[in-house]
Each structure stands twice: as C-alpha cells, then as structure tokens.
Design an enzyme around this catalytic site. Structure first.
Site, PDB file in Angstrom:
ATOM      1  N   HIS A  72       0.806  -1.053   0.041  1.00 28.17           N
ATOM      2  CA  HIS A  72       0.165  -0.066   0.027  1.00 28.17           C
ATOM      3  C   HIS A  72       0.929   1.416   0.096  1.00 28.17           C
ATOM      4  O   HIS A  72       0.991   1.892  -0.957  1.00 28.17           O
ATOM      5  CB  HIS A  72      -0.829   0.153   1.266  1.00 28.17           C
ATOM      6  CG  HIS A  72      -1.706  -1.177   1.390  1.00 28.17           C
ATOM      7  ND1 HIS A  72      -2.885  -1.074   0.661  1.00 28.17           N
ATOM      8  CD2 HIS A  72      -1.832  -2.261   2.306  1.00 28.17           C
ATOM      9  CE1 HIS A  72      -3.498  -2.445   0.994  1.00 28.17           C
ATOM     10  NE2 HIS A  72      -2.954  -2.905   2.044  1.00 28.17           N
TER      11      HIS A  72
HETATM   12  O1  RIB Z   1      -5.266  -0.155   4.513  1.00 23.80           O
HETATM   13  C1  RIB Z   1      -3.773  -0.053   4.379  1.00 23.80           C
HETATM   14  C2  RIB Z   1      -3.218   1.141   5.156  1.00 23.80           C
HETATM   15  O2  RIB Z   1      -3.597   0.818   6.554  1.00 23.80           O
HETATM   16  C3  RIB Z   1      -1.549   1.110   5.322  1.00 23.80           C
HETATM   17  O3  RIB Z   1      -1.272   2.270   5.464  1.00 23.80           O
HETATM   18  C4  RIB Z   1      -1.341   0.229   6.281  1.00 23.80           C
HETATM   19  O4  RIB Z   1      -0.039   0.701   6.820  1.00 23.80           O
HETATM   20  C5  RIB Z   1      -2.478   0.617   7.345  1.00 23.80           C
HETATM   21  O5  RIB Z   1      -2.267   1.749   7.951  1.00 23.80           O
END
Ligand code: RIB
Ligand code: CA
Length: 326
Positions: free
Chosen positions: A256
């Site tokens: 992500h």
């Molecule tokens: O949904 C993914 C996000 O949530 C990313 O930033 C992960 O690190 C968590 O913070």
C-alpha cells in the site's frame, strides 16, 4: 537534476509504511523535512519507535522523527496488530533505536514547516490515519492555503473496504479527520485500495529485494554481521502478506504505502480521475467509506485525484532500484 521536493511523511509504521520511508530516504529528489508518527496500525509509542528504527536502517539518523496524535479526533483507536504484529514491524527484529525522538509535537512541526517554507512547496505524504493533518488544520487553518498537496494512501471505491466491507483502514480509524482533510480545499491525491491491490508482492518480486546488492549502508551492515536491508524488507513483506494472501487468495499482498512515494517520484506510473470524494462519518455500517463520485453523477465539485491503476512492474523496478542504493 530536477528541483528537490520538500515532503513531510506522516506515518503509522507498519511494514508497508517502512518500505515507503526507505524509498523516500533513498531518493535524492525528495527532501524529507520530518517524519511525524501517528497512532494507527499500532499505538503511537510503537509507531514513533518504528519510524526511528526505519531511519536508522537506512543510515539516516539525521531525519527528525516526532510524535503526533495518539488517538483519533473523536473515536477510540482501532489498531491492526493482527496484520502487522504486536510491534507493528514484525519480521526481522531491529534493535531499539539509538536516535532520540525529536522534541516537539508532530502536529506543530507540520504547521511550522508549512508556514516557514515558501507557500506551495511542502507536500504532506500521509501513510496512516489523517489525525495529525486534521489536527494541524484545526490548530492553524491558514496552512490550507500553503500546503502544496496531500498525497495519501487511503480509501477504496471499486475495491471496497479492507477493515469493513465499506471502509479502508486509514480512513476507518479516523473518519472525522479524513472528512476535514477532504473538505479543506487542499490539493489531494488519493492512492486507494483500487491501486494498491494491483501492486502485489509476488514471490518473484520479493526475491528481488533479497537479491539486492545494496549500497554503502548495506555493505556496512553486512560488515557488522547484520541482515541486509533487502533481507529485512523481504521479512517484513513475508510477515504482513500472510494475512492478505489468505484473505484474498492472491499471489502476494498489496504493497500500500510505497505507492504514495512512488507517485511523487514517477506519477506517470499511475492513472486516475479527478472526482469528488466524501467520507461517511455517521453510519455505523459504512463508517469511513470513501464515497468517490467516479461516474460524476452527483454534480459535486471534484476535490481529489483518485488513482485507480498502476504499472506494477515499473513500480517494483523503482522500489528495488532505489532501495537497492541504500
Ligand atoms: O489499509 C492499508 C493502510 O492501513 C496502510 O497504510 C497500512 O499501513 C495501514 O496503515
Ligand atoms: Ca500505514
């Protein structure tokens, strides 16, 4: 050489945050003014500790790390140890940081940098809940006219949610903060699950991290008998992907947060659309949903560049090439 971009990384490490921070610290185009920690994946005391561990792994004790908000604006904190582990950075264990936590409230640091740097030059790269940013806007509304852009990982539309059927984790944890940011008028670029779910850590891609030759910092680590930076990165991915691979049945987990930094470095790798995004804050069923008007049916003014596609091979090439320089 293109002019360096001034950025502040606001983060809740988190293994994927960690890879994003390494990418930023390995990229000379980016001038990381500060790292501000926020409560999210794990409590604040762990996110600011992890942020310092990551800076030290990169050989960058010069980067100041500050503690920001320890809870959402109006809700109890929801954390994600089931994904990131109790430490928030499970994988190869890194030593407790030697670099101190920098003095000062992370929110004030965001405000001060935005007010002291020339207007329109500081980008806020948000990798966790938007609590620090919303608090800065409440404390100093005038920053809204001076922030260059907010590039954030959060939300979902076609991909739906990952923490509830309707919501992505960062927005879900603090929907009131997200609502304030999306209504601020600041230029916003969104890297939602729609994009990150196309950047999967396949075995071949993870192997590339393990095989990275690395640069001076990596050689120094090996000289001290420590695991290589690539081994550490691969261990983080191995740890956090176990949950997503089982859940989605995919051949890897979505990476992500590095999408935020990759967008700054190579925006051409991403595609999306300027749309209106509103945040659900009232419904218990759909709390934290990012209601993206992708088909422009509401007539509401566009307030964000909502990205949906990424050239995943080029994204991982960038990650391995850059982090492989450390
Ligand atoms: O949904 C993914 C996000 O949530 C990313 O930033 C992960 O690190 C968590 O913070
Ligand atoms: Ca994060």
């Amino acid at each position: 050489m293109t002019q360096t971009q001034k950025i502040i990384i606001d983060t809740d490490p988190g293994q994927d945050d960690a890879v994003a921070i390494l990418l930023a610290l390995a990229s000379p185009e980016l001038d990381v003014l500060a790292v501000t920690a926020v409560a999210g994946n794990v409590p604040l005391v762990l996110t600011h500790t992890n942020a310092r561990k990551i800076c030290e792994l990169a050989g960058r004790r010069d980067v100041p790390v500050y503690a920001g908000c320890d809870r959402p604006l109006a809700r109890d904190l929801v954390t994600a140890e089931y994904i990131h582990g109790v430490s928030g950075l499970d994988g190869i264990s890194l030593p407790e940081p030697q670099m101190p936590l920098s003095e000062g409230d992370g929110v004030d640091v965001i405000i001060n940098h935005v007010m002291n740097e020339p207007a329109g030059t500081v980008s806020l790269c948000v990798l966790g809940p938007l609590t620090n940013i919303a608090t800065a806007l409440r404390r100093a509304p005038q920053i809204a006219d001076r922030v260059k852009q907010i590039v954030l990982m959060g939300g979902a539309y076609f991909e739906v949610g990952n923490v509830t059927p309707a919501a992505e984790f960062n927005i879900y944890v603090d929907p009131e903060a997200a609502q304030a940011v999306f209504q601020s008028g600041i230029r916003i670029v969104v890297l939602p699950l729609d994009v990150t779910h196309k950047a999967l850590t396949t075995p071949a891609r993870v192997a590339r991290f393990r095989e990275m030759a690395g640069g001076a910092e990596n050689r120094a680590r090996l000289g001290r008998g420590q695991p290589s930076i690539g081994e550490v990165v691969a261990s983080w991915i191995d740890f956090f992907e176990r949950f997503d691979v089982e859940k989605y049945g995919a051949e890897g987990a979505p990476l992500h947060d590095p999408c935020v930094i990759a967008y700054l470095l190579a925006p051409e790798l991403f595609k999306g659309r300027e749309v209106n995004v509103e945040i659900e804050v009232d419904s218990p069923l759909t709390r934290g949903m990012t209601v993206a008007d992708w088909w422009r049916v509401t007539g509401r003014e566009a307030n964000a560049l909502f990205l949906r596609d990424v050239d995943a091979d080029a994204f991982f090439d960038l990650l391995v090439t850059r982090i492989g320089r450390l």
